[in-house]
Motif scaffolding. Structure first.
Motif, short mmCIF file in Angstrom:
data_model
loop_
_atom_site.label_atom_id
_atom_site.label_comp_id
_atom_site.label_asym_id
_atom_site.label_seq_id
_atom_site.Cartn_x
_atom_site.Cartn_y
_atom_site.Cartn_z
N SER B 113 0.76 -1.03 -0.32
CA SER B 113 -0.39 0.00 0.35
C SER B 113 1.35 1.05 0.17
O SER B 113 2.04 1.11 0.78
CB SER B 113 -0.84 0.28 1.01
N ALA B 114 0.28 2.40 -0.79
CA ALA B 114 1.25 3.57 -0.07
C ALA B 114 0.77 3.74 0.87
O ALA B 114 2.64 5.12 1.00
CB ALA B 114 0.83 4.48 -1.50
N VAL B 115 -0.11 3.89 1.96
CA VAL B 115 0.44 4.49 3.36
C VAL B 115 0.99 3.01 3.83
O VAL B 115 0.03 1.74 4.12
CB VAL B 115 -0.34 5.53 3.87
N ALA B 116 0.83 3.08 4.85
CA ALA B 116 1.03 1.78 5.77
C ALA B 116 -0.54 1.33 6.23
O ALA B 116 -1.26 2.60 6.70
CB ALA B 116 2.13 2.23 7.26
N LEU B 117 -0.64 0.12 6.55
CA LEU B 117 -2.23 0.40 6.93
C LEU B 117 -1.61 -0.08 8.95
O LEU B 117 -0.74 -0.21 9.30
CB LEU B 117 -2.31 -1.14 6.44
N THR B 118 -3.32 0.54 9.05
CA THR B 118 -3.25 0.27 10.37
C THR B 118 -3.33 -1.01 11.08
O THR B 118 -3.42 -1.91 10.35
CB THR B 118 -4.47 1.12 10.98
N ASP B 119 -2.93 -1.51 12.11
CA ASP B 119 -2.99 -2.90 12.98
C ASP B 119 -4.67 -3.17 12.53
O ASP B 119 -5.02 -4.23 12.47
CB ASP B 119 -2.63 -2.94 14.37
N GLU B 120 -5.46 -2.49 13.17
CA GLU B 120 -6.88 -2.59 12.81
C GLU B 120 -7.17 -3.20 11.23
O GLU B 120 -7.80 -4.01 10.62
CB GLU B 120 -7.82 -1.49 12.85
N GLN B 121 -6.47 -2.67 9.84
CA GLN B 121 -7.01 -2.90 8.70
C GLN B 121 -6.13 -3.89 8.32
O GLN B 121 -6.67 -4.92 7.92
CB GLN B 121 -5.85 -1.81 8.02
N ILE B 122 -5.14 -4.40 9.26
CA ILE B 122 -4.12 -5.83 8.86
C ILE B 122 -5.09 -6.46 9.29
O ILE B 122 -5.50 -8.11 8.60
CB ILE B 122 -3.17 -5.69 9.78
N VAL B 147 2.28 1.94 -5.61
CA VAL B 147 0.81 2.09 -5.78
C VAL B 147 0.16 2.97 -6.08
O VAL B 147 -1.09 2.44 -6.24
CB VAL B 147 0.65 0.80 -4.99
N VAL B 148 0.36 4.19 -5.62
CA VAL B 148 -0.64 5.68 -5.74
C VAL B 148 -1.75 5.69 -5.22
O VAL B 148 -1.49 6.43 -3.27
CB VAL B 148 -1.10 5.94 -6.86
N GLY B 149 -2.66 4.60 -4.36
CA GLY B 149 -3.43 4.20 -3.84
C GLY B 149 -4.03 3.32 -3.77
O GLY B 149 -3.83 2.48 -4.50
N GLY B 150 -4.80 2.90 -2.04
CA GLY B 150 -4.94 1.39 -2.77
C GLY B 150 -4.60 0.41 -1.61
O GLY B 150 -3.16 0.45 -1.54
N VAL B 151 -4.49 -1.03 -2.72
CA VAL B 151 -3.90 -2.04 -1.27
C VAL B 151 -3.62 -3.19 -2.72
O VAL B 151 -4.50 -3.40 -3.21
CB VAL B 151 -4.39 -2.41 -0.44
N VAL B 152 -1.79 -3.75 -2.93
CA VAL B 152 -2.72 -5.44 -4.02
C VAL B 152 -1.95 -6.30 -2.92
O VAL B 152 -1.01 -6.07 -1.63
CB VAL B 152 -1.59 -4.78 -5.20
N THR B 153 -2.44 -7.14 -2.76
CA THR B 153 -2.25 -8.54 -1.73
C THR B 153 -1.66 -9.55 -2.59
O THR B 153 -2.54 -9.53 -3.61
CB THR B 153 -3.67 -8.63 -1.14
N GLY B 162 -6.52 -3.85 -5.97
CA GLY B 162 -7.19 -2.61 -6.16
C GLY B 162 -6.44 -1.35 -6.32
O GLY B 162 -7.01 -0.53 -4.80
N THR B 163 -5.22 -1.01 -6.42
CA THR B 163 -4.38 -0.05 -6.61
C THR B 163 -4.87 1.14 -7.56
O THR B 163 -5.26 0.43 -8.70
CB THR B 163 -2.51 -0.94 -6.85
N VAL B 164 -4.35 2.08 -7.54
CA VAL B 164 -4.66 3.04 -8.47
C VAL B 164 -3.56 2.73 -9.19
O VAL B 164 -4.05 3.23 -10.57
CB VAL B 164 -4.11 4.73 -7.23
N ARG B 165 -2.73 2.72 -9.48
CA ARG B 165 -2.20 2.20 -10.28
C ARG B 165 -2.06 1.51 -10.97
O ARG B 165 -2.59 1.97 -12.36
CB ARG B 165 0.03 2.22 -9.58
N THR B 166 -3.06 0.37 -10.60
CA THR B 166 -3.60 -0.34 -11.83
C THR B 166 -4.42 0.11 -12.65
O THR B 166 -4.97 0.23 -13.95
CB THR B 166 -3.92 -1.82 -11.10
N ARG B 167 -5.12 1.05 -11.97
CA ARG B 167 -6.63 1.18 -12.41
C ARG B 167 -5.76 2.75 -13.63
O ARG B 167 -6.77 2.51 -14.65
CB ARG B 167 -7.45 2.60 -11.45
#
Lengths: 182, 175
Positions: B113-122, B147-153, B162-167
């Motif tokens: 992800s472009a920014v770190a996920l919080t523990d809750e999000q993880i 990745v600009v934004g969103g997440v790729v797993t 689900g990243t902005v880069r891919t979009r």
């Protein structure tokens, strides 16, 4: 002899007048006749052959001239016929050359027309291909430019909109979507 | 699949971390280090530069982790670099995460992800993936600005993007 005849004629007149045609002096007749015969004999002896030769030569010359004239005439007629034939041949040759030139001209004109038509077709086809290629290239370039502009605009929007809260919304949406697929 | 040497290094790191009682923190911190090395071409080139003494390269890693990782993690990372395997830290860290997940009877999922996920999000992501896959999933987050934004797993060979880069890439291809 002619003067003698005139003399005789004059004498005749005298004869008519006197009714006696011979000279009165018979010796004159004798000597005159004798001289005449001598002259005639001399002429016969010495002039006959040259005269005959002269006339024979003259006749031969005339005959040769006539033969030459006939030969010249025949030759002239032959030449005339040859020239006539040549003229006739030259007329037919000229006609043949003219006909051949006409056929060549027709063929050449046909070739030129065919080649020109082919060239026109080729140029037109090439122009169409170039036009299509140019249009495709222009469309591709335009599409690429539109793509770059749209992407640039999208990226600017993303940069402006994706602050921390935007990032969190995207992450939450992603997680919710995975949960929603289950 | 990691090669034998990478797996051996990963096993050794796990054994030492477990012996020190810091397996979770070492695993997490080493994974983060691996992601950082993978994302930074200059750092990777420095760690694999044969002209640079290994001591200097180890010092680079120690300076990088100073104040951000436990002493055990720093020591283990330094040891790897001193053995001339600094450039392999990304592969080793990924293998560490995989082995630890295996030992915990779970599967490793790498979430970029472009920014770190919080523990809750993880935790929510791990739960959603676990439900989806039918087995426990351990999520390791890698911060990757590209990745600009969103997440790729990535889970094994499966990628959920689900990243902005891919979009944006899809938008570029649509033109």
């Amino acid at each position: 002899m002619i003067p003698f005849m005139f003399l005789a004629a004059e004498e005749g007149e005298h004869i008519a007048e006197n009714a006696f045609w011979l000279p009165h002096d018979i010796k004159e007749v004798f000597w005159g006749t004798l001289a005449f015969l001598i002259v005639m004999g001399l002429l016969w002896k010495f002039a006959k052959k040259p005269g005959s030769d002269f006339f024979a030569k003259r006749t031969a010359t005339i005959a040769e001239s006539l033969d030459a004239a006939a030969a010249a005439r025949a030759e002239a007629e032959a030449e005339r016929d040859r020239i006539k034939a040549a003229l006739a041949d030259s007329d037919s040759e000229a006609a043949r050359i003219v006909e051949e030139a006409r056929r060549s001209a027709d063929a050449l004109r046909g070739d030129i027309a065919t080649r020109a038509e082919r060239d026109v077709t080729s140029v037109r086809d090439r122009a169409e291909v170039d036009m299509i290629a140019t249009r495709s290239q222009t469309e591709a370039e335009l599409a690429g430019e539109l793509s770059r502009l749209a992407l640039g605009a999208a990226e600017r929007v993303v940069d402006e909109e994706l602050d921390d809260s935007g990032q969190q919304r995207l992450i939450d949406t992603y997680i919710n979507n995975i949960g929603g697929r289950n | 699949m990691a090669d034998t040497r990478t797996t051996a290094y990963a096993g050794s790191l796990i054994a030492i971390a477990a012996a020190e009682g810091a397996l979770d923190s070492v695993t997490e911190e080493f994974y983060a280090l691996g992601a950082a090395v993978e994302a930074d071409d200059q750092l990777r080139a420095t760690l694999s530069d044969p002209k640079l003494p290994v001591e200097r390269r180890a010092q680079v890693v120690e300076d990088l982790l100073e104040g951000k990782a436990s002493p055990t993690t720093v020591a283990l990372a330094s040891m790897v670099v001193l053995n001339g395997r600094g450039a392999a830290i990304p592969e080793i860290s990924r293998e560490v995460g995989r082995i630890v997940a295996d030992e915990q009877d779970s599967v490793l999922a790498e979430a970029r992800s472009a920014v770190a996920l919080t523990d809750e999000q993880i935790n929510r992501l791990a739960e959603a993936l676990s439900t989806k896959l039918g087995r426990t999933v351990t999520v390791r987050n890698v911060v990757d600005p590209s990745v600009v934004g969103g997440v790729v797993t990535q889970i094994g060979d499966e990628v959920i993007d689900g990243t902005v880069r891919t979009r944006l890439n899809q938008l570029r291809e649509a033109f």
